[in-house]
Structure formats: structure tokens, C-alpha cells
Design an enzyme around this catalytic site. Structure first.
Site, PDB file in Angstrom:
ATOM      1  CB  CYS A   1      28.678  41.831  33.404  1.00  0.00           C
ATOM      2  SG  CYS A   1      29.509  40.986  34.978  1.00  0.00           S
TER       3      CYS A   1
ATOM      4  CB  CYS B   1      26.600  40.052  35.974  1.00  0.00           C
ATOM      5  SG  CYS B   1      27.880  41.436  36.773  1.00  0.00           S
TER       6      CYS B   1
END
Length: 98
Positions: free
Chosen positions: A23, A26
Site C-alpha cells: 500500500c 501506508c
């Protein structure tokens, strides 16, 4: 090793970052979380939970997207948001529950 329940039952706020290695947002949150920790020091615990390695925990908390942040106080979830956040926004939320 402490269990998740032990960790979130602390008397100080515990910020849980549900993330995934793949991600992008993230990864961009990682330095922001480090800054939050260095600003708030012992007033906060921050733990990162990899949703791919902890699928049962992610399912228990109905994490559908990453990053998802949850703030726990005395074992209770007091705040939750799925999205990137700015440092000052995160600190404001944490201070609200400190």
C-alpha cells in the site's frame, strides 16, 4: 510477546495502524507516525498491524481498506478513520482522548 488485547488495554491512548506492505499511502504514513511518536513520546503507543499477516484481526475490526487507523483508550475503540492523515490532525485526535 503481548497480545493485541493487552496492548490496547493500556491507560494511555494506543494508535493502531492497519497497513499492507503493498500500500503506497501506508508507506507515506510511516514517517508521519514516527514524527507523531517523537512529538508525543510516552503519551501514546503506536502499533502497526499488517493486514495480510493478521487477517483474523483485520476481519474482527472490519478493516476493508488500508491504511485504517484506530485509537483505543482503556481497551475501547474511541476513534477510527480509513485514509491518510496529516501529522497535526493525528496529534489533535490523540490529544482529544489523552
Amino acid at each position: 510477546m503481548s497480545s493485541f488485547t493487552d496492548i490496547i488495554n493500556q491507560d494511555k491512548p494506543v494508535l493502531v495502524d492497519f497497513f499492507a506492505e503493498w500500500c503506497g499511502p501506508c508507506k507515506m504514513m510511516s514517517p508521519i507516525l514516527k514524527e507523531v511518536k517523537s512529538d508525543l513520546k510516552d503519551k501514546i503507543s503506536i502499533i502497526k498491524i499488517d493486514v495480510d499477516k493478521n487477517q483474523s484481526l483485520a476481519a474482527k475490526f472490519q478493516v476493508r481498506g488500508v491504511p485504517t487507523f484506530m485509537l483505543f483508550k482503556d481497551g475501547k475503540q474511541v476513534w477510527r478513520q480509513s485514509a491518510m492523515l496529516q501529522k497535526h490532525d493525528l496529534i489533535a485526535v490523540i490529544k482529544q482522548y489523552s
